[in-house]
Enzyme design. Structure first.
Site, short mmCIF file in Angstrom:
data_model
loop_
_atom_site.label_atom_id
_atom_site.label_comp_id
_atom_site.label_asym_id
_atom_site.label_seq_id
_atom_site.Cartn_x
_atom_site.Cartn_y
_atom_site.Cartn_z
N ASP A 23 28.45 68.63 50.16
CA ASP A 23 28.68 68.11 51.51
C ASP A 23 28.37 66.62 51.54
O ASP A 23 27.31 66.19 51.07
CB ASP A 23 27.72 68.78 52.51
CG ASP A 23 28.22 70.13 52.97
OD1 ASP A 23 29.23 70.62 52.43
OD2 ASP A 23 27.59 70.71 53.87
N LYS A 80 36.02 71.03 56.96
CA LYS A 80 35.78 72.28 57.71
C LYS A 80 36.56 72.29 59.02
O LYS A 80 36.67 71.27 59.70
CB LYS A 80 34.30 72.41 58.04
CG LYS A 80 33.40 72.67 56.84
CD LYS A 80 31.97 72.90 57.32
CE LYS A 80 30.97 72.87 56.19
NZ LYS A 80 31.08 74.02 55.28
N GLY A 152 22.12 75.15 56.04
CA GLY A 152 21.20 74.22 56.70
C GLY A 152 19.76 74.66 56.72
O GLY A 152 18.95 74.09 57.44
N ARG A 164 24.43 89.70 46.21
CA ARG A 164 24.03 91.04 45.72
C ARG A 164 24.79 92.14 46.46
O ARG A 164 25.16 93.16 45.86
CB ARG A 164 22.53 91.23 45.89
CG ARG A 164 21.71 90.54 44.82
CD ARG A 164 20.34 91.19 44.68
NE ARG A 164 19.53 90.50 43.69
CZ ARG A 164 19.55 90.78 42.38
NH1 ARG A 164 20.33 91.73 41.91
NH2 ARG A 164 18.79 90.10 41.54
N GLY A 213 22.15 77.45 51.69
CA GLY A 213 20.72 77.43 51.41
C GLY A 213 20.35 76.99 50.00
O GLY A 213 19.17 76.99 49.64
N GLY A 234 25.14 72.09 50.49
CA GLY A 234 25.37 71.42 51.77
C GLY A 234 24.29 70.39 52.02
O GLY A 234 24.29 69.30 51.44
N SER A 235 23.34 70.78 52.85
CA SER A 235 22.27 69.85 53.22
C SER A 235 21.35 69.54 52.04
O SER A 235 20.62 68.55 52.07
CB SER A 235 21.46 70.45 54.36
OG SER A 235 22.31 71.08 55.29
#
Lengths: 293, 238
Positions: A23, A80, A152, A164, A213, A234-235
């Site tokens: 990102d 996005k 995030g 999983r 995450g 991402g973050s």
């Protein structure tokens, strides 16, 4: 989209395998990501951690900003759009970037329908928490899947849960006598033909990345060892203390996900990771993964 | 034995194609993996990512050394960019074949396309070609043979030690380029000289990429997937 175009779109995702998609919110970050070895960048105005913090309605980014990033890098550019917002998707397609993410990180525009992705020539990647969700998106025309995780948060637990879950359901399908597939498909909302395909292949029929995450080289390697084909971060990069160093480290750990000595080397001296959030501390209505179905 | 550089990109697709010819193959991730290779394929992927990993782990030096020792190289798409002696907008990487390459020569993913062409040196029948965000070879220097020219660009070329294609034979049912490269490496590929392998489909690579790494290693051997005859005692036909 004709069948050949769809095949080319699936094949672009094949080229991204073993790589990291990052990102980025401006040209400078996009260049850092490219230099670090990202296989693509996701151009957006705010990373998920900021979207989460700010609240309100999160929409498609300003196309002018996406266009600037496209001009600044040579690697593929993704952007996005809101779940179900097919006009945002038309705009991004007209912008001629490389991939659209129909993403739960933005506020959904439609609570019943996802975008009919077969109407587009541009490829789509969509999030999923389980096999049924992944295959419903593929039936709608997605050329690539990613786990939703919980974007995030800097907390990998939901990405692990989703990976999983998919793997467990795939294993169940593979082990199942064929007459049980109809019931399994019905119970999980899976198109029957796709259930048979997964049973034959022993995996999703398109490339599947992990997302949501991932904040450390170890997180990335964990998701790779769980069987995904690549990772989205991402973050996790630009909310950390040392983005360029961390970006390079995550690229190394993803390429050598099966080599603990190399992951160790990649994990040393990275400085502070992004601050993490405990999932149970997030009010239910603020969880992103439950958006879409 | 032929290796496929396994840092990022479409590695499984090349492994699958070579196995269809009965050629022994190995993913190559580090210096030790080069042992005993007659050739190395640099697959499709993102050239900036591959170039970075090649240099931080010093694999670029190993490839250059092996090339001078006679190991043949084949780059598809990103691999061709890595092998080129000259790039239009940036410094070259391995620089092992005298061609000039322009990255993203066609535009974005919307400009990716499939086509076909006759290359008599490789096959009696037209070969399907798949271009994904492909580069263009703009020119070839002395000692480089052009295998396929299309309009204003070169799509495939070779020198005595290096083959480059800007398209992806590994994404098509044609084994012609893999057969050609195996022979260039001094190996004897098996199977019939047909244009198309009818048992190939676009998910064939997935037998090597099942959901967990453990299952990846024990993926169903190709012999069971493919009914055709192969000499397993002597897979490289030497």
């Amino acid at each position: 989209m004709d069948a050949k175009r769809y095949e080319l779109n699936v094949q672009l995702a094949q080229m991204l395998k073993g790589g990291v998609i990052m990102d980025v919110t401006n040209v400078e970050q996009a260049k850092i990501a490219e230099e670090a070895g990202a296989v693509a960048v996701m151009a957006l105005e705010r990373v998920p951690a900021d979207i989460r913090r700010d609240g309100g309605v999160a929409r498609m980014s300003d196309p002018a900003m996406i266009a600037e990033i496209k001009k600044a890098v040579s690697i593929p550019v993704m952007a996005k759009v809101r779940i179900g917002h097919f006009v945002e998707a038309q705009i991004i397609e007209a912008l001629k970037i490389d991939y659209i993410d129909e993403s739960e990180v933005l506020t959904p525009a439609d609570e019943e329908c996802h975008i009919d992705k077969t109407k587009f020539a541009i490829p789509f990647v969509c999030g999923a928490r389980n096999l049924g969700e992944a295959l419903r998106r593929i039936a709608e025309g997605a050329a690539m899947i990613r786990t939703k995780g919980e974007a995030g948060t800097g907390n990998v637990v939901e990405a692990v849960r989703h990976m999983r879950t998919m793997n467990r359901e795939i294993r169940q399908l593979v082990a199942m006598p064929v007459e049980e597939v109809t019931g399994f498909a019905k119970a999980n909302g899976i198109p029957y033909e796709l259930a048979l395909k997964v049973r034959e292949l022993g995996r999703l029929p398109v490339v599947n990345f992990a997302a949501g995450g991932i904040a450390t080289p170890a997180d990335a390697a964990l998701m790779m060892q769980l069987g995904c084909d690549g990772v989205f971060v991402g973050s996790g990069i630009f909310k950390s203390a040392t983005p360029a160093v961390r970006a390079r480290a995550i690229v190394k750990a993803t390429a050598y996900f099966n080599d603990p000595a190399k992951i160790l080397e990649a994990s040393m001296g990275l400085g502070e990771a992004m601050p993490g959030l405990e999932i149970s501390a997030i009010p239910k209505e603020q969880l992103l993964a439950g958006r879409g179905w | 034995m032929i290796g496929v550089l396994d840092l990022q990109g479409d590695v499984f697709e090349h492994l699958d194609h070579m196995e269809r010819l009965g050629i022994a193959v190995r993913p190559v991730k580090q210096a030790e993996d080069f042992e005993g290779l007659a050739g190395l394929i640099l697959p499709g992927g993102e050239s900036t990512c591959l170039a970075r990993l090649l240099s931080v782990f010093d694999i670029d030096k190993v490839i250059i050394r092996k090339f001078h020792e006679g190991v043949k190289l084949w780059g598809t798409c990103a691999g061709a960019i890595l092998l080129a002696k000259s790039l239009t907008r940036e410094a070259p990487h391995l620089g092992l074949i005298d061609i000039e390459v322009e990255r993203n020569g066609f535009g974005s993913q919307l400009d990716s396309f499939a086509s076909e062409a006759s290359i008599p040196r490789l096959s009696q029948t037209p070969i399907p070609l798949t271009f994904i965000r492909a580069p263009k070879i703009l020119s070839a220097g002395k000692g480089v043979d052009v295998l396929l020219r299309m309009g204003d660009f070169i799509a495939a070329a070779e020198s005595p030690g290096v083959l480059v294609t800007i398209f992806h034979p590994e994404l098509t049912p044609s084994l012609a380029f893999h057969r050609y490269f195996a022979r260039k490496c001094g190996l004897r590929p098996g199977g019939e000289e047909t244009a198309i392998d009818p048992s190939w489909d676009k998910t064939s690579w997935m037998r090597l990429a099942r959901i967990t790494p453990m299952e990846r290693r024990s993926a169903e051997p190709l012999a069971k997937v493919l009914p055709q005859e192969m000499d397993h005692e002597n897979p490289e036909g030497i």
